[in-house]
Design a protein around this motif. Structure first.
Motif, PDB file in Angstrom:
ATOM      1  N   PRO A 191     -10.518  62.148   3.916  1.00 12.25           N
ATOM      2  CA  PRO A 191     -11.290  61.269   3.922  1.00 12.25           C
ATOM      3  C   PRO A 191     -10.862  59.620   4.665  1.00 12.25           C
ATOM      4  CG  PRO A 191     -11.728  62.385   1.954  1.00 12.25           C
ATOM      5  CD  PRO A 191     -10.520  62.712   2.533  1.00 12.25           C
ATOM      6  N   LEU A 192     -11.789  59.331   5.631  1.00  8.50           N
ATOM      7  CA  LEU A 192     -11.316  58.080   6.174  1.00  8.50           C
ATOM      8  C   LEU A 192     -11.931  57.072   5.591  1.00  8.50           C
ATOM      9  CD1 LEU A 192      -9.662  57.107   8.700  1.00  8.50           C
ATOM     10  CD2 LEU A 192     -11.711  56.931   9.992  1.00  8.50           C
ATOM     11  N   THR A 243      -0.001  67.261   7.987  1.00 11.32           N
ATOM     12  CA  THR A 243      -0.841  68.634   8.139  1.00 11.32           C
ATOM     13  C   THR A 243      -0.779  69.431   6.906  1.00 11.32           C
ATOM     14  OG1 THR A 243       1.149  69.665   9.172  1.00 11.32           O
ATOM     15  CG2 THR A 243      -0.416  68.691  10.571  1.00 11.32           C
ATOM     16  N   GLU A 244       0.409  69.445   6.173  1.00 13.22           N
ATOM     17  CA  GLU A 244       0.440  70.118   4.888  1.00 13.22           C
ATOM     18  C   GLU A 244      -0.578  69.782   3.886  1.00 13.22           C
ATOM     19  OE1 GLU A 244       4.353  70.572   3.496  1.00 13.22           O
ATOM     20  OE2 GLU A 244       5.504  70.867   5.270  1.00 13.22           O
ATOM     21  N   GLU A 245      -1.206  70.749   3.371  1.00 10.44           N
ATOM     22  CA  GLU A 245      -2.223  70.603   2.220  1.00 10.44           C
ATOM     23  C   GLU A 245      -1.578  69.570   1.046  1.00 10.44           C
ATOM     24  OE1 GLU A 245      -5.204  73.064  -0.547  1.00 10.44           O
ATOM     25  OE2 GLU A 245      -3.789  74.147   0.745  1.00 10.44           O
ATOM     26  N   GLY A 246      -2.409  68.635   0.750  1.00 14.17           N
ATOM     27  CA  GLY A 246      -1.929  67.870  -0.327  1.00 14.17           C
ATOM     28  C   GLY A 246      -1.040  66.446  -0.018  1.00 14.17           C
ATOM     29  N   ALA A 247      -0.375  66.802   1.274  1.00 15.97           N
ATOM     30  CA  ALA A 247       0.645  65.722   1.863  1.00 15.97           C
ATOM     31  C   ALA A 247      -0.161  64.629   2.193  1.00 15.97           C
ATOM     32  CB  ALA A 247       1.354  66.334   2.849  1.00 15.97           C
ATOM     33  N   ALA A 248      -1.321  64.393   2.369  1.00 17.18           N
ATOM     34  CA  ALA A 248      -2.052  63.096   2.733  1.00 17.18           C
ATOM     35  C   ALA A 248      -1.875  62.281   1.668  1.00 17.18           C
ATOM     36  CB  ALA A 248      -3.302  63.468   3.287  1.00 17.18           C
ATOM     37  N   VAL A 250      -5.236  58.354  -5.717  1.00 19.77           N
ATOM     38  CA  VAL A 250      -6.906  58.008  -5.836  1.00 19.77           C
ATOM     39  C   VAL A 250      -7.328  59.642  -5.659  1.00 19.77           C
ATOM     40  CG1 VAL A 250      -8.967  57.079  -4.620  1.00 19.77           C
ATOM     41  CG2 VAL A 250      -6.864  55.793  -4.668  1.00 19.77           C
ATOM     42  N   PRO A 251      -8.083  59.897  -6.813  1.00 20.22           N
ATOM     43  CA  PRO A 251      -8.672  61.293  -6.492  1.00 20.22           C
ATOM     44  C   PRO A 251      -9.422  61.754  -5.357  1.00 20.22           C
ATOM     45  CG  PRO A 251      -9.178  60.322  -8.645  1.00 20.22           C
ATOM     46  CD  PRO A 251      -8.627  59.187  -7.796  1.00 20.22           C
ATOM     47  N   LEU A 252      -9.676  62.791  -5.024  1.00 25.42           N
ATOM     48  CA  LEU A 252     -10.331  63.352  -3.767  1.00 25.42           C
ATOM     49  C   LEU A 252     -11.877  62.928  -3.895  1.00 25.42           C
ATOM     50  CD1 LEU A 252     -10.438  64.621  -0.896  1.00 25.42           C
ATOM     51  CD2 LEU A 252     -10.823  66.560  -2.207  1.00 25.42           C
ATOM     52  N   ALA A 253     -12.554  63.141  -4.665  1.00 28.32           N
ATOM     53  CA  ALA A 253     -13.960  62.767  -5.158  1.00 28.32           C
ATOM     54  C   ALA A 253     -14.109  61.257  -4.670  1.00 28.32           C
ATOM     55  CB  ALA A 253     -14.417  63.411  -6.478  1.00 28.32           C
ATOM     56  N   VAL A 254     -13.251  60.342  -5.103  1.00 29.42           N
ATOM     57  CA  VAL A 254     -13.097  59.153  -5.094  1.00 29.42           C
ATOM     58  C   VAL A 254     -13.203  58.585  -3.689  1.00 29.42           C
ATOM     59  CG1 VAL A 254     -12.451  56.761  -5.601  1.00 29.42           C
ATOM     60  CG2 VAL A 254     -12.783  58.520  -7.396  1.00 29.42           C
ATOM     61  N   ARG A 255     -12.203  59.281  -2.784  1.00 31.00           N
ATOM     62  CA  ARG A 255     -12.112  58.869  -1.527  1.00 31.00           C
ATOM     63  C   ARG A 255     -13.118  59.577  -0.905  1.00 31.00           C
ATOM     64  NH1 ARG A 255      -7.124  61.323  -2.879  1.00 31.00           N
ATOM     65  NH2 ARG A 255      -7.338  63.050  -1.309  1.00 31.00           N
ATOM     66  N   VAL A 256     -13.760  60.476  -1.220  1.00 30.21           N
ATOM     67  CA  VAL A 256     -14.900  60.917  -0.500  1.00 30.21           C
ATOM     68  C   VAL A 256     -16.062  59.955  -0.685  1.00 30.21           C
ATOM     69  CG1 VAL A 256     -16.806  62.864  -0.358  1.00 30.21           C
ATOM     70  CG2 VAL A 256     -14.243  63.463  -0.348  1.00 30.21           C
ATOM     71  N   GLU A 257     -16.388  59.595  -1.539  1.00 34.47           N
ATOM     72  CA  GLU A 257     -17.274  58.455  -1.981  1.00 34.47           C
ATOM     73  C   GLU A 257     -17.315  57.414  -1.076  1.00 34.47           C
ATOM     74  OE1 GLU A 257     -19.080  56.176  -5.800  1.00 34.47           O
ATOM     75  OE2 GLU A 257     -17.624  57.743  -6.251  1.00 34.47           O
TER      76      GLU A 257
END
Length: 209
Positions: free
Chosen positions: A157-158, A170-175, A182-189
Motif C-alpha cells: 500500500p502507498l 519484489t519478494e513477499e514480505g520484504a517491503a 506497521v501492520p498491513l491492515a493499518v497500511r491499507v487504511e
C-alpha cells in the motif's frame, strides 16, 4: 535509453532457466527508484486504466528474435499529458508456447488489472513504463471495507508519495523493510485513494487541454 532515465540496465549474457519442456530467457535489470516529482515529470503521460487484452509474439529486433508483449489498456481517466487512442503498451518479454522471455522485475499484466500507469517511450524502450516497475501503481480494494486504495507493483500500500523513492522489493514480505513494522491492515487504511493519488500527480503535471 538515455541518461535522463537515470537507471542502469545491465544487459547480461542470456541466462536459460528451464520451465518444464520450455525455456525462459532472463535479462537482469537494475532500476534507480525516482522521487515522486521525477516519476511524474519523466513520464510522457499518466493514465488510470484497465487492461483489456494481453498478447505475446515473436519479433525481429536488431538482428535478434525476441518475444514482445502488447498490453491493450482501456483509459478510464487521463491524469497527465496526452496518451494516444487506443492505448497499446509494447514491452520486451512474454510467453509464446513453451518459451518465455523475462525482463526481471518488469510488471506482469493480466486482463482485468486496473492500474495508474506512468508511460515513457512506449514502443521505443524495453519497457513503456517510467523506471519500469516504478511506473505501475495498482488500484486495489480492501475486502473488509470495500475502500479502493493505491498499491505499488509489489502490492505494498502507498501511504504517501515520498514512498515512491523507496526501493521496491519484489519478494513477499520484504517491503516491510521500507515501512517498518506497521501492520498491513493499518497500511491499507492509511493508503492513498486513487483520487488522492491523481490529485497529487496533477499538482506536478496536469493533463493536456
Amino acid at each position: 535509453m538515455t541518461d535522463r532515465f537515470r537507471y542502469l540496465s545491465r544487459w547480461c549474457a542470456l541466462v536459460l532457466v528451464l520451465l518444464g519442456a520450455g525455456a525462459a530467457v532472463a535479462r537482469s535489470t537494475t532500476v534507480v527508484p525516482p522521487a515522486f516529482e521525477e516519476l511524474v515529470l519523466e513520464s510522457d503521460y499518466v493514465v488510470h486504466g484497465r487492461v483489456t487484452a494481453v498478447e505475446s509474439f515473436w519479433q525481429e529486433r536488431g538482428g535478434s528474435r525476441v518475444i514482445v508483449t502488447q498490453v491493450r489498456v482501456e483509459v478510464l481517466e487521463v491524469i497527465a499529458g496526452e496518451p494516444p487512442s487506443p492505448l497499446v503498451l509494447t514491452m520486451l518479454g512474454g510467453t509464446v508456447g513453451e518459451q518465455s522471455m523475462v525482463l526481471e522485475g518488469a510488471p506482469q499484466f493480466e486482463v482485468g488489472d486496473e492500474d495508474i500507469l506512468f508511460v515513457q517511450g512506449n514502443g521505443r524502450q524495453v519497457s513503456p513504463l517510467t523506471r519500469i516497475m516504478h511506473g505501475r501503481y495498482r488500484v486495489a480494494k480492501d475486502v473488509a471495507s470495500g475502500r479502493e486504495f493505491v498499491a505499488r507493483d509489489n502490492g505494498e500500500p502507498l501511504t504517501d508519495t515520498t514512498e515512491v523513492a523507496q526501493p521496491l522489493h519484489t519478494e513477499e514480505g520484504a517491503a516491510a523493510t521500507a515501512t517498518g513494522e506497521v501492520p498491513l491492515a493499518v497500511r491499507v487504511e492509511r493508503a492513498l485513494s486513487p483520487a488522492e493519488f491523481v490529485q497529487r500527480i496533477r499538482a506536478v503535471k496536469p493533463a493536456a487541454n
